[in-house]
Design a protein around this motif. Structure first.
Motif, PDB file in Angstrom:
ATOM      1  N   ASP A 139     -21.099  73.649 168.469  1.00  0.00           N
ATOM      2  CA  ASP A 139     -22.062  72.685 169.001  1.00  0.00           C
ATOM      3  C   ASP A 139     -21.525  71.257 168.906  1.00  0.00           C
ATOM      4  N   ALA A 140     -20.753  70.983 167.863  1.00  0.00           N
ATOM      5  CA  ALA A 140     -20.131  69.670 167.716  1.00  0.00           C
ATOM      6  C   ALA A 140     -19.070  69.490 168.792  1.00  0.00           C
ATOM      7  N   ARG A 141     -18.292  70.538 169.037  1.00  0.00           N
ATOM      8  CA  ARG A 141     -17.295  70.489 170.099  1.00  0.00           C
ATOM      9  C   ARG A 141     -17.960  70.224 171.449  1.00  0.00           C
ATOM     10  N   ASP A 142     -19.068  70.917 171.695  1.00  0.00           N
ATOM     11  CA  ASP A 142     -19.767  70.751 172.967  1.00  0.00           C
ATOM     12  C   ASP A 142     -20.222  69.307 173.171  1.00  0.00           C
ATOM     13  N   GLU A 143     -20.695  68.670 172.106  1.00  0.00           N
ATOM     14  CA  GLU A 143     -21.122  67.273 172.200  1.00  0.00           C
ATOM     15  C   GLU A 143     -19.948  66.373 172.586  1.00  0.00           C
ATOM     16  N   LEU A 144     -18.804  66.580 171.936  1.00  0.00           N
ATOM     17  CA  LEU A 144     -17.644  65.740 172.214  1.00  0.00           C
ATOM     18  C   LEU A 144     -17.038  66.053 173.577  1.00  0.00           C
ATOM     19  N   ILE A 145     -17.048  67.303 173.972  1.00  0.00           N
ATOM     20  CA  ILE A 145     -16.532  67.678 175.291  1.00  0.00           C
ATOM     21  C   ILE A 145     -17.361  67.011 176.384  1.00  0.00           C
ATOM     22  N   GLU A 146     -18.669  66.966 176.203  1.00  0.00           N
ATOM     23  CA  GLU A 146     -19.533  66.295 177.184  1.00  0.00           C
ATOM     24  C   GLU A 146     -19.161  64.819 177.304  1.00  0.00           C
ATOM     25  N   ARG A 147     -18.919  64.162 176.172  1.00  0.00           N
ATOM     26  CA  ARG A 147     -18.531  62.757 176.195  1.00  0.00           C
ATOM     27  C   ARG A 147     -17.175  62.577 176.857  1.00  0.00           C
ATOM     28  N   GLN A 148     -16.256  63.501 176.573  1.00  0.00           N
ATOM     29  CA  GLN A 148     -14.921  63.423 177.177  1.00  0.00           C
ATOM     30  C   GLN A 148     -15.004  63.537 178.690  1.00  0.00           C
ATOM     31  N   ARG A 149     -15.832  64.442 179.171  1.00  0.00           N
ATOM     32  CA  ARG A 149     -15.979  64.609 180.617  1.00  0.00           C
ATOM     33  C   ARG A 149     -16.615  63.374 181.254  1.00  0.00           C
ATOM     34  N   GLY A 195     -24.950  72.120 160.798  1.00  0.00           N
ATOM     35  CA  GLY A 195     -26.116  71.570 161.483  1.00  0.00           C
ATOM     36  C   GLY A 195     -26.212  70.070 161.330  1.00  0.00           C
ATOM     37  N   ASP A 196     -25.930  69.583 160.130  1.00  0.00           N
ATOM     38  CA  ASP A 196     -25.965  68.141 159.876  1.00  0.00           C
ATOM     39  C   ASP A 196     -24.830  67.430 160.611  1.00  0.00           C
ATOM     40  N   VAL A 197     -23.688  68.100 160.718  1.00  0.00           N
ATOM     41  CA  VAL A 197     -22.549  67.525 161.437  1.00  0.00           C
ATOM     42  C   VAL A 197     -22.935  67.276 162.894  1.00  0.00           C
ATOM     43  N   VAL A 198     -23.563  68.255 163.506  1.00  0.00           N
ATOM     44  CA  VAL A 198     -23.978  68.129 164.909  1.00  0.00           C
ATOM     45  C   VAL A 198     -24.975  66.991 165.088  1.00  0.00           C
ATOM     46  N   GLU A 199     -25.953  66.907 164.217  1.00  0.00           N
ATOM     47  CA  GLU A 199     -26.956  65.846 164.317  1.00  0.00           C
ATOM     48  C   GLU A 199     -26.320  64.473 164.122  1.00  0.00           C
ATOM     49  N   LEU A 200     -25.362  64.395 163.212  1.00  0.00           N
ATOM     50  CA  LEU A 200     -24.687  63.118 162.961  1.00  0.00           C
ATOM     51  C   LEU A 200     -23.917  62.680 164.205  1.00  0.00           C
ATOM     52  N   ILE A 201     -23.236  63.615 164.842  1.00  0.00           N
ATOM     53  CA  ILE A 201     -22.475  63.302 166.042  1.00  0.00           C
ATOM     54  C   ILE A 201     -23.400  62.878 167.179  1.00  0.00           C
ATOM     55  N   ARG A 202     -24.512  63.577 167.323  1.00  0.00           N
ATOM     56  CA  ARG A 202     -25.449  63.243 168.403  1.00  0.00           C
ATOM     57  C   ARG A 202     -26.005  61.828 168.262  1.00  0.00           C
ATOM     58  N   GLY A 203     -26.115  61.369 167.029  1.00  0.00           N
ATOM     59  CA  GLY A 203     -26.680  60.046 166.807  1.00  0.00           C
ATOM     60  C   GLY A 203     -25.657  58.938 166.676  1.00  0.00           C
ATOM     61  N   ALA A 204     -24.380  59.306 166.703  1.00  0.00           N
ATOM     62  CA  ALA A 204     -23.324  58.315 166.484  1.00  0.00           C
ATOM     63  C   ALA A 204     -23.005  57.533 167.757  1.00  0.00           C
TER      64      ALA A 204
END
Length: 220
Positions: A102-112, A52-61
């Motif tokens: 959820d972390a993958r989904d965040e990065l996939i969105e950025r990749q797209r 959960g913290d990993v996902v939040e960290l990625i969203r804010g990075a």
């Protein structure tokens, strides 16, 4: 805008091939693995491992990655981490990010987003590009090679040699990462419509020519 999607495990030559294809076509180049490494580096730097913290960290990075094949750089929150993300500790902990959907989904969105913004085309390489990130890409390729060949190539890249000691030191890293990543991505066998390029006995120039040939066949 054209997209060339290339998947495959480490040691098949997908990064060097993808960069050269991008150069010759005048396309952008996206190393999606570097994005996972950058976020793994950030998690290590911040001492974060809870999903959960990993996902939040990625969203804010603030993650920035160049798409120029001749000027590859990665920045996290304004800090250049291009070299840092290649360190062994990062390689060993990439799953801190890649294993969290959820972390993958965040990065996939950025990749797209990056794919959509890059003209006239882009070569995208990683481990789930042909099936998840860009499943509708006109050219989709899975690069493969025998495990022993992949380990030797990776050993030469990491240690500057492929002697017995270096190969053995590299074997666990490659095999373990393949096993872990195969639980969340499909990069060891080609999906329907994906071309397979086996580089076991194929040199760099031959691999580049093969990819360019597929591109030509698709656009003519």
């Amino acid at each position: 805008m054209s997209v060339i999607a290339i998947d495959g495990p480490s040691g098949v030559g997908k990064s060097s091939t993808s960069k050269e294809v991008a150069r010759r076509l005048g396309y952008g180049y996206l190393d999606t693995g570097a994005m996972y490494r950058a976020m793994a580096w950030l998690c290590l730097n911040r001492g974060v491992s809870d999903p959960g913290d990993v996902v939040e960290l990625i969203r804010g990075a603030d993650l920035e990655i160049t798409t120029d094949p001749d000027d590859f750089r990665v920045e996290v929150d304004g800090m250049d981490v291009t070299d840092d993300i290649r360190e062994a500790q990062v390689s060993e902990n990439v799953q801190t990010v890649s294993a969290v959907q959820d972390a993958r989904d965040e990065l996939i969105e950025r990749q797209r987003e990056i794919i959509g913004e890059t003209t006239p085309g882009i070569v995208v390489e990683g481990r789930d590009i042909t099936t998840v990130v860009a499943p509708d890409a006109p050219v989709r390729i899975l690069m493969t090679a025998d495990e022993s060949v992949r380990i030797a190539r990776r050993s030469a890249e990491l240690h500057g040699t492929a002697d017995a000691a270096a190969v053995e030191a590299t074997r666990k890293l490659v095999v373990d990462r393949d096993a872990k990543d195969s639980t969340t991505t499909s990069f060891l066998s080609a999906a329907d419509g994906v071309h397979t390029l086996d580089t076991t006995d194929v040199g760099f120039e031959q691999a580049v020519a093969a990819v360019l040939g597929l591109v030509e066949d698709t656009t003519t």
